[in-house]
Design a protein around this motif. Sequence first.
Motif, PDB file in Angstrom:
ATOM      1  N   ALA A 172       0.855  -1.199   0.000  1.00 22.16           N
ATOM      2  CA  ALA A 172       0.000   0.000   0.000  1.00 22.16           C
ATOM      3  C   ALA A 172       0.887   1.245   0.000  1.00 22.16           C
ATOM      4  CB  ALA A 172      -0.916  -0.019   1.218  1.00 22.16           C
ATOM      5  N   ARG A 173       1.980   1.142   0.725  1.00 26.35           N
ATOM      6  CA  ARG A 173       2.865   2.294   0.827  1.00 26.35           C
ATOM      7  C   ARG A 173       3.571   2.583  -0.492  1.00 26.35           C
ATOM      8  NH1 ARG A 173       6.357   2.473   6.017  1.00 26.35           N
ATOM      9  NH2 ARG A 173       8.303   2.650   4.906  1.00 26.35           N
ATOM     10  N   ALA A 174       3.940   1.515  -1.209  1.00 27.25           N
ATOM     11  CA  ALA A 174       4.623   1.699  -2.503  1.00 27.25           C
ATOM     12  C   ALA A 174       3.704   2.433  -3.477  1.00 27.25           C
ATOM     13  CB  ALA A 174       5.053   0.347  -3.056  1.00 27.25           C
ATOM     14  N   ALA A 175       2.408   2.030  -3.464  1.00 25.58           N
ATOM     15  CA  ALA A 175       1.451   2.681  -4.355  1.00 25.58           C
ATOM     16  C   ALA A 175       1.294   4.156  -3.954  1.00 25.58           C
ATOM     17  CB  ALA A 175       0.107   1.960  -4.290  1.00 25.58           C
ATOM     18  N   ALA A 181       4.705  11.078  -5.299  1.00 21.15           N
ATOM     19  CA  ALA A 181       5.733  11.552  -6.232  1.00 21.15           C
ATOM     20  C   ALA A 181       5.073  12.359  -7.344  1.00 21.15           C
ATOM     21  CB  ALA A 181       6.515  10.372  -6.795  1.00 21.15           C
ATOM     22  N   ALA A 182       3.908  11.876  -7.808  1.00 22.90           N
ATOM     23  CA  ALA A 182       3.194  12.585  -8.870  1.00 22.90           C
ATOM     24  C   ALA A 182       2.706  13.942  -8.358  1.00 22.90           C
ATOM     25  CB  ALA A 182       2.020  11.739  -9.358  1.00 22.90           C
ATOM     26  N   PRO A 203       9.689  10.286  -1.466  1.00 22.33           N
ATOM     27  CA  PRO A 203       8.739  11.402  -1.370  1.00 22.33           C
ATOM     28  C   PRO A 203       7.944  11.430  -0.057  1.00 22.33           C
ATOM     29  CG  PRO A 203       8.053   9.825  -3.069  1.00 22.33           C
ATOM     30  CD  PRO A 203       9.421   9.432  -2.644  1.00 22.33           C
ATOM     31  N   LEU A 204       7.824  10.274   0.619  1.00 24.65           N
ATOM     32  CA  LEU A 204       7.115  10.269   1.905  1.00 24.65           C
ATOM     33  C   LEU A 204       7.775  11.220   2.903  1.00 24.65           C
ATOM     34  CD1 LEU A 204       5.556   7.479   1.131  1.00 24.65           C
ATOM     35  CD2 LEU A 204       5.703   7.095   3.576  1.00 24.65           C
ATOM     36  N   LEU A 228      -6.096   2.827   2.284  1.00 33.60           N
ATOM     37  CA  LEU A 228      -5.456   1.764   3.068  1.00 33.60           C
ATOM     38  C   LEU A 228      -6.012   0.388   2.675  1.00 33.60           C
ATOM     39  CD1 LEU A 228      -3.393   2.499   5.191  1.00 33.60           C
ATOM     40  CD2 LEU A 228      -5.178   2.423   6.919  1.00 33.60           C
ATOM     41  N   ASP A 229      -5.158  -0.642   2.697  1.00 34.49           N
ATOM     42  CA  ASP A 229      -5.649  -2.003   2.449  1.00 34.49           C
ATOM     43  C   ASP A 229      -6.599  -2.391   3.600  1.00 34.49           C
ATOM     44  OD1 ASP A 229      -2.853  -1.921   3.760  1.00 34.49           O
ATOM     45  OD2 ASP A 229      -3.729  -3.804   4.474  1.00 34.49           O
ATOM     46  N   PRO A 230      -7.584  -3.267   3.326  1.00 35.09           N
ATOM     47  CA  PRO A 230      -8.637  -3.547   4.315  1.00 35.09           C
ATOM     48  C   PRO A 230      -8.097  -4.023   5.669  1.00 35.09           C
ATOM     49  CG  PRO A 230      -9.122  -4.625   2.218  1.00 35.09           C
ATOM     50  CD  PRO A 230      -7.784  -3.977   2.064  1.00 35.09           C
ATOM     51  N   GLU A 231      -7.034  -4.868   5.664  1.00 33.50           N
ATOM     52  CA  GLU A 231      -6.529  -5.371   6.956  1.00 33.50           C
ATOM     53  C   GLU A 231      -5.871  -4.268   7.784  1.00 33.50           C
ATOM     54  OE1 GLU A 231      -4.301  -8.828   5.633  1.00 33.50           O
ATOM     55  OE2 GLU A 231      -6.272  -9.440   4.845  1.00 33.50           O
ATOM     56  N   SER A 232      -5.115  -3.418   7.105  1.00 31.30           N
ATOM     57  CA  SER A 232      -4.482  -2.309   7.834  1.00 31.30           C
ATOM     58  C   SER A 232      -5.543  -1.361   8.382  1.00 31.30           C
ATOM     59  CB  SER A 232      -3.538  -1.528   6.918  1.00 31.30           C
ATOM     60  OG  SER A 232      -2.472  -2.342   6.514  1.00 31.30           O
ATOM     61  N   LYS A 233      -6.618  -1.197   7.601  1.00 31.27           N
ATOM     62  CA  LYS A 233      -7.703  -0.314   8.016  1.00 31.27           C
ATOM     63  C   LYS A 233      -8.361  -0.865   9.290  1.00 31.27           C
ATOM     64  CE  LYS A 233     -11.350   2.379   5.858  1.00 31.27           C
ATOM     65  NZ  LYS A 233     -12.724   1.982   6.193  1.00 31.27           N
TER      66      LYS A 233
END
Length: 411
Positions: A172-175, A181-182, A203-204, A228-233
């Motif tokens: 999720a973080r890579a995305a 960055a954009a 960029p983070l 966020l991905d569902p599990e992290s959420k």
Amino acid sequence: MGKIIEPLRGVHDVLPAQAAAWQKLERVTREVFRAYGYEEFRVPVIEQTQLFKRSIGDFTDIVEKEMFSFVDQGEDHITLRPEATAGIVRAVISNGLLRDNRLRVWCMGPMFRRERPQAGRFRQFHQIDAEAFGFPGPDVDAEMILLSARLLRRLGLTRLKLLVNSLGTPAARAAYRDELAAYFGAHEAELDADSRRRLAGNPLRILDSKNPQMQHLVAGAPRLLDSLDPESKEHFEALCAHLKSAGIEYHVEPHLVRGLDYYTRTVFEWTTDALGSQSAVCAGGRYDGLVEQLGGASTPGIGWAMGQERIVLLLEKQGLAAQRDRPQVYAWPSLKLQINLGGGSFKTQFKRADKSGAEFAIVLGDEEVERGVAAVKDLRRDVAQEECPIERINERMGTLLGLKAGIAEQA
Ligand code: ATP
Ligand code: MG
């Protein structure tokens, strides 16, 4: 006379007058960790340079420009630790401490970062550090935060704010990183030099900029919490629910990131408005991939670090620093000895006794010694001087000091 040798820049001495505040912080720290079942772990101040490079990340301020690194006489590449987690993870693995799968430890000591020195920012500073291994669920995230909250409260500190956020899974973080960055790339002209440098590498880290001019750009940046991905959420929501039920006030800060690359999911920070721009007093988060990344069996981990200098500054500012440890009794031997020591008149000696900050003076003049007694004078209250047999002086002083402590407590 020889030339005076100055201390290194950004390195400070803890003076005797400040020792009581440091000791109070250390004492309360030990008590709180004990109450939570955390064990002390003492790890080295020097480690192989690659330990920090591999864990903290190449595009972080610490690895890019803040490490004190050198090659020793035996060609070993050595770095003075800039933080504690990497060394603790290394030690947990090299000592096989994860065989039981679970471990809760803390440590305290000096850290080294070659930063620009300012109030509350030093090149040698001290941290209190907590780490827990082997707990995947959000309950340990809550425990970690509660532990820091308890410590801060036991110290009597107020006006602290807890910020929480989730950085999701590495995927999720890579995305998110590409998204950021954009966004910042489209505003490149408005970026300061530091942020422009970070744009390509990480960029983070732009989100962590302390430059006030960057704040409006940061405020408009996309938020990882929204995708966020569902599990992290679910993990994050469960943590928030735990905090709520424990009565801990928190603020979700979607742009909170940490200066080290190894964090996943939960990150948090305690901030204060009392120390200017050095506002972070404690920061931490989850690092589920770090143990494996450093060669151990895949084990979740979470931890935080508290800056001791900043806490001591707050204790002093909020009038909570412990009193300087003054002597309880100022005593001098018989009159003859006083003269030998340059004792001065009776009045001078009482003045000196008074200045010492002591509660009582014990007078052992010739005449007293002859009679086997000591005269005891209360230096702080207007009460009559008393006499006490010399062999009972310890006991009598204990009673008198105990009475006084009792009076002070009631007041
Ligand atoms: P900051 O954002 O202030 O640079 P950081 O994110 O680099 O802090 P961490 O690496 O998370 O800080 O360290 C945890 C705590 O250690 C900080 O919250 C702060 O209280 C303290 N700390 C960090 N660097 C220093 C320093 N150079 N001097 C004194 N204290 C420090
Ligand atoms: Mg920093």
